[in-house]
Design an enzyme around this catalytic site. Structure first.
Site, PDB file in Angstrom:
ATOM      1  N   TYR A  27      -1.382 -10.170   5.098  1.00 36.22           N
ATOM      2  CA  TYR A  27      -1.266  -8.751   5.420  1.00 36.22           C
ATOM      3  C   TYR A  27      -2.537  -8.338   6.159  1.00 36.22           C
ATOM      4  O   TYR A  27      -3.594  -8.170   5.553  1.00 36.22           O
ATOM      5  CB  TYR A  27      -1.067  -7.958   4.133  1.00 36.22           C
ATOM      6  CG  TYR A  27      -0.877  -6.461   4.287  1.00 36.22           C
ATOM      7  CD1 TYR A  27      -0.729  -5.851   5.533  1.00 36.22           C
ATOM      8  CD2 TYR A  27      -0.838  -5.636   3.169  1.00 36.22           C
ATOM      9  CE1 TYR A  27      -0.556  -4.492   5.657  1.00 36.22           C
ATOM     10  CE2 TYR A  27      -0.661  -4.265   3.274  1.00 36.22           C
ATOM     11  CZ  TYR A  27      -0.530  -3.695   4.525  1.00 36.22           C
ATOM     12  OH  TYR A  27      -0.358  -2.341   4.639  1.00 36.22           O
ATOM     13  N   SER A  78       0.827  -1.208   0.000  1.00 39.32           N
ATOM     14  CA  SER A  78       0.000   0.000   0.000  1.00 39.32           C
ATOM     15  C   SER A  78       0.858   1.254   0.000  1.00 39.32           C
ATOM     16  O   SER A  78       0.509   2.254  -0.648  1.00 39.32           O
ATOM     17  CB  SER A  78      -0.963  -0.009   1.193  1.00 39.32           C
ATOM     18  OG  SER A  78      -0.303  -0.330   2.398  1.00 39.32           O
ATOM     19  N   THR A  94      -0.563  -5.105  11.057  1.00 40.96           N
ATOM     20  CA  THR A  94      -0.708  -3.658  11.165  1.00 40.96           C
ATOM     21  C   THR A  94      -1.986  -3.346  11.936  1.00 40.96           C
ATOM     22  O   THR A  94      -3.042  -3.037  11.368  1.00 40.96           O
ATOM     23  CB  THR A  94      -0.714  -3.005   9.773  1.00 40.96           C
ATOM     24  OG1 THR A  94       0.430  -3.459   9.044  1.00 40.96           O
ATOM     25  CG2 THR A  94      -0.640  -1.492   9.877  1.00 40.96           C
ATOM     26  N   LYS A 112       1.927  -9.997   8.441  1.00 42.56           N
ATOM     27  CA  LYS A 112       2.283  -8.582   8.562  1.00 42.56           C
ATOM     28  C   LYS A 112       1.151  -7.944   9.353  1.00 42.56           C
ATOM     29  O   LYS A 112       0.041  -7.766   8.854  1.00 42.56           O
ATOM     30  CB  LYS A 112       2.427  -7.932   7.189  1.00 42.56           C
ATOM     31  CG  LYS A 112       2.808  -6.459   7.230  1.00 42.56           C
ATOM     32  CD  LYS A 112       2.911  -5.897   5.812  1.00 42.56           C
ATOM     33  CE  LYS A 112       3.415  -4.465   5.782  1.00 42.56           C
ATOM     34  NZ  LYS A 112       2.439  -3.486   6.283  1.00 42.56           N
ATOM     35  N   GLY A 154       3.502  -3.677  12.107  1.00 42.87           N
ATOM     36  CA  GLY A 154       3.183  -2.851  10.958  1.00 42.87           C
ATOM     37  C   GLY A 154       3.172  -1.358  11.212  1.00 42.87           C
ATOM     38  O   GLY A 154       3.544  -0.583  10.339  1.00 42.87           O
ATOM     39  N   ASP A 194       4.678   1.881  12.386  1.00 40.76           N
ATOM     40  CA  ASP A 194       6.036   2.344  12.706  1.00 40.76           C
ATOM     41  C   ASP A 194       6.104   2.985  14.090  1.00 40.76           C
ATOM     42  O   ASP A 194       7.078   2.801  14.826  1.00 40.76           O
ATOM     43  CB  ASP A 194       6.510   3.368  11.665  1.00 40.76           C
ATOM     44  CG  ASP A 194       6.494   2.828  10.243  1.00 40.76           C
ATOM     45  OD1 ASP A 194       6.010   1.705  10.038  1.00 40.76           O
ATOM     46  OD2 ASP A 194       6.971   3.537   9.348  1.00 40.76           O
ATOM     47  N   GLU A 195       5.071   3.761  14.431  1.00 46.89           N
ATOM     48  CA  GLU A 195       5.075   4.493  15.697  1.00 46.89           C
ATOM     49  C   GLU A 195       4.934   3.587  16.908  1.00 46.89           C
ATOM     50  O   GLU A 195       5.112   4.021  18.053  1.00 46.89           O
ATOM     51  CB  GLU A 195       3.963   5.554  15.693  1.00 46.89           C
ATOM     52  CG  GLU A 195       2.549   5.008  15.650  1.00 46.89           C
ATOM     53  CD  GLU A 195       2.022   4.762  14.237  1.00 46.89           C
ATOM     54  OE1 GLU A 195       0.787   4.745  14.068  1.00 46.89           O
ATOM     55  OE2 GLU A 195       2.842   4.566  13.309  1.00 46.89           O
TER      56      GLU A 195
END
Length: 291
Positions: free
Chosen positions: A136, A48, A166, A164, A188, A190-191
């Site tokens: 995903y 994405s 997220t 994955k 997934g 990042d923060e």
């Protein structure tokens, strides 16, 4: 499959465009080399973040080819997902031809498929490619939310290498890893990378890694060495940048950052808006100094 090849930090690659809105192959190669120099394990290609659903099938193939040529020794995961199952199958076969290490797909979306239909979609792709398959899981965008009972139906099958993941439901992430310790679970968001590691994630796939993967490589190393406070400090720094990105549009701003760092990326494809002069100035004054 050797597990070590799949742990660590993977960049979810952006797709650069030139002034004619075509794939900028030269910039893509530069971006790959830039990330390899930052220490990433490999790449998650045409996901994405790479604007997969705004690319034609041939364009997705071109990106996959270019990355393979630029990083023949890296671990490569091709996101071949599409609401068009025929296209997904074509891309899965192409990933196999190119020598990719694994394939991945978001769950088929928009039509609110049943879980039985989603499961059939995934198993057909796994059989088509003959490569390890990575589910995903991104319920915020796909609208498909799976718990441990659904995920177990994939993780218990040898054709599926992992997930994955997220989502901020770290309880389910921990359940997946605890129930299937030999499968790969990637963080997934990042923060929330450090939080994901604390709940058992093997590594991560992220979009901001395109320009600051070295921060996440270091967080991963520090966590593994039980140097949690140092890892937290770097996560905090990364999150300052991510907070700024969220205010101005994450993917367009990521491309502008890389352009200002010397890798021309162009704008995201329409219907994304072009990056404004105001955003360019914010990137220059408020974000670049934090990197």
């Amino acid at each position: 499959m050797t597990e070590k090849r799949f742990d660590g930090i993977f960049t979810a690659l952006l797709t650069p465009f030139d002034k004619n809105d075509d794939i900028n192959v030269d910039s893509l190669k530069k971006l790959v080399r830039f990330n390899l120099d930052m220490g990433v394990r490999g790449f998650y290609v045409t996901g994405s973040t790479g604007e997969a659903f705004l690319l034609s099938t041939d364009e997705r193939k071109l990106v996959m080819e270019t990355v393979k040529d630029a990083a023949p020794d890296a671990t490569l995961i091709a996101h071949i997902g599409s609401v068009n199952a025929k296209e997904a199958g074509t891309l899965a076969k192409y990933a196999k031809e190119l020598g990719y290490d694994a394939i991945s797909s978001v769950a088929p979306f928009y039509y609110k498929y049943s879980f039985a239909e989603i499961k059939d979609y995934y198993f057909r792709l796994a059989d088509t490619a003959g490569l390890p398959m990575l589910v995903y899981h991104i319920p915020t965008f796909s609208g498909v939310n799976m718990g441990i009972s659904e995920m177990s139906q994939f993780l218990s099958d040898d054709r599926f290498m992992g997930i994955k993941y997220t989502s901020n439901d770290f309880f389910t992430l921990e359940q997946c890893k605890a129930s299937f310790p030999d499968k790969i679970v990637y963080n997934g968001f990042d923060e929330m990378f450090l939080a994901g590691l604390s709940m058992g994630a093997d590594g991560a796939i992220g979009s901001t890694y395109n320009f600051m993967a070295d921060k996440f490589v270091k967080i991963n190393e520090l966590f593994g060495a039980d140097r949690l406070h140092e890892a937290q400090a770097i996560q905090k720094n990364a999150n300052e940048i991510i907070t700024a990105l969220c205010k101005i549009g994450v993917m367009p701003a990521e491309k502008e950052i890389l352009t200002q760092l010397g890798i021309p990326m162009g704008d995201c494809r329409h219907p994304f808006s072009p990056v404004s002069d105001e955003v360019k100035e914010i990137v220059k004054k408020d974000i670049i100094p934090l990197i």
